[in-house]
Enzyme design. Structure first.
Site, PDB file in Angstrom:
ATOM      1  N   PHE A  15      -1.092  -3.095 -31.336  1.00 30.61           N
ATOM      2  CA  PHE A  15      -2.225  -3.439 -30.473  1.00 30.61           C
ATOM      3  C   PHE A  15      -2.810  -4.762 -30.957  1.00 30.61           C
ATOM      4  CE2 PHE A  15      -6.342  -2.923 -28.395  1.00 30.61           C
ATOM      5  CZ  PHE A  15      -5.940  -2.399 -27.176  1.00 30.61           C
ATOM      6  N   ALA A  49      -4.296   0.695 -34.389  1.00 33.24           N
ATOM      7  CA  ALA A  49      -4.937   0.735 -35.702  1.00 33.24           C
ATOM      8  C   ALA A  49      -5.161   2.161 -36.202  1.00 33.24           C
ATOM      9  CB  ALA A  49      -6.260  -0.024 -35.659  1.00 33.24           C
ATOM     10  N   VAL A  50      -5.475   3.080 -35.309  1.00 31.41           N
ATOM     11  CA  VAL A  50      -5.751   4.459 -35.728  1.00 31.41           C
ATOM     12  C   VAL A  50      -4.520   5.101 -36.368  1.00 31.41           C
ATOM     13  CG1 VAL A  50      -6.379   6.754 -34.875  1.00 31.41           C
ATOM     14  CG2 VAL A  50      -7.617   4.764 -34.062  1.00 31.41           C
ATOM     15  N   ALA A  73      -5.968  -5.511 -35.884  1.00 33.84           N
ATOM     16  CA  ALA A  73      -7.056  -6.318 -35.332  1.00 33.84           C
ATOM     17  C   ALA A  73      -7.810  -5.450 -34.332  1.00 33.84           C
ATOM     18  CB  ALA A  73      -6.518  -7.576 -34.658  1.00 33.84           C
ATOM     19  N   ILE A  75     -10.963  -5.399 -32.027  1.00 35.65           N
ATOM     20  CA  ILE A  75     -11.896  -6.347 -31.414  1.00 35.65           C
ATOM     21  C   ILE A  75     -12.881  -5.572 -30.540  1.00 35.65           C
ATOM     22  CG2 ILE A  75     -12.098  -8.378 -29.925  1.00 35.65           C
ATOM     23  CD1 ILE A  75      -9.134  -9.014 -30.829  1.00 35.65           C
ATOM     24  N   GLU A  78     -16.604  -3.142 -24.694  1.00 33.75           N
ATOM     25  CA  GLU A  78     -17.866  -2.761 -24.063  1.00 33.75           C
ATOM     26  C   GLU A  78     -18.323  -1.354 -24.422  1.00 33.75           C
ATOM     27  OE1 GLU A  78     -17.312  -3.358 -19.887  1.00 33.75           O
ATOM     28  OE2 GLU A  78     -17.077  -5.515 -20.095  1.00 33.75           O
ATOM     29  N   HIS A  81     -15.982   2.730 -28.653  1.00 38.26           N
ATOM     30  CA  HIS A  81     -14.647   2.976 -29.211  1.00 38.26           C
ATOM     31  C   HIS A  81     -14.402   2.148 -30.470  1.00 38.26           C
ATOM     32  CE1 HIS A  81     -10.136   2.675 -29.131  1.00 38.26           C
ATOM     33  NE2 HIS A  81     -10.327   3.983 -29.079  1.00 38.26           N
ATOM     34  N   PHE A 106      -6.536  -3.129 -47.232  1.00 36.59           N
ATOM     35  CA  PHE A 106      -7.128  -3.018 -45.903  1.00 36.59           C
ATOM     36  C   PHE A 106      -7.163  -4.388 -45.243  1.00 36.59           C
ATOM     37  CE2 PHE A 106     -10.792  -2.675 -42.976  1.00 36.59           C
ATOM     38  CZ  PHE A 106     -10.332  -1.623 -42.196  1.00 36.59           C
ATOM     39  N   ARG A 120      -9.187 -16.160 -37.956  1.00 33.18           N
ATOM     40  CA  ARG A 120      -8.851 -15.570 -39.253  1.00 33.18           C
ATOM     41  C   ARG A 120      -7.365 -15.234 -39.383  1.00 33.18           C
ATOM     42  NH1 ARG A 120     -13.773 -15.128 -37.720  1.00 33.18           N
ATOM     43  NH2 ARG A 120     -15.494 -14.959 -39.198  1.00 33.18           N
TER      44      ARG A 120
END
EC number: 2.5.1.78
Length: 151
Positions: A15, A49-50, A73, A75, A78, A81, A106, A120
């Site tokens: 993702f 990521a999870v 990553a 981000i 709205e 989550h 991490f 970054r």
């Protein structure tokens, strides 16, 4: 312990792949500069990521790797989550490190905007992947230096 005598794994989130690929390149480039060979590195891609902590746990539990670098990553969007994902991933990675006594680096960017993430990941803020590679090598050396033998 020299850089040519250990193995490490990298878990990368698919993702936001445009960002995570750049982070991965930063890690790999820095490891190469440090003398780590490609055959010492295993890279595993996970959907998001999870899923990072589960694969980090599997790799740490195998005892084949002296460190696991976790790249993602997250981000902000709205909804809430973002908060749940950030908390789950950071807590999960820390739990793996403590349970298996394997450094879990991490390397998950948690940013408000895509622009901050790209900054970054090789942009104007450098590539954090290089920093996380340095952290992995440093922790591998420290863990070896402070090795505890079972008595």
């Amino acid at each position: 312990m020299t850089e040519s005598s250990f193995k490490l794994a990298i878990v990368v989130s698919q993702f936001n792949r445009a960002v995570t690929e750049k982070l991965l390149n930063g890690v790999l480039q820095r490891l190469t500069e440090l003398g780590v060979q490609a055959n010492q590195i295993k890279t595993v891609w996970v959907p998001g990521a999870v899923e990072i902590p589960l694969l980090a746990k599997r790799l740490a539990k195998s005892k084949h790797y002296q460190a696991v670098v976790c790249l993602g990553a997250v981000i902000r969007g709205e909804t809430d989550h973002y908060n749940y994902v950030c908390q789950q991933v950071s807590f999960g990675c820390q739990q793996v490190a403590l349970e298996y006594e394997v450094p879990i680096i991490f390397g998950v960017l948690t940013t408000t905007t895509k622009e901050q993430a790209f900054a970054r990941a090789g942009g104007e803020r450098g590539n954090k992947g290089a920093d996380w590679a340095d952290a992995a090598v440093s922790m591998i050396k420290l863990m070896k230096e402070i090795e505890i033998t079972d008595e």
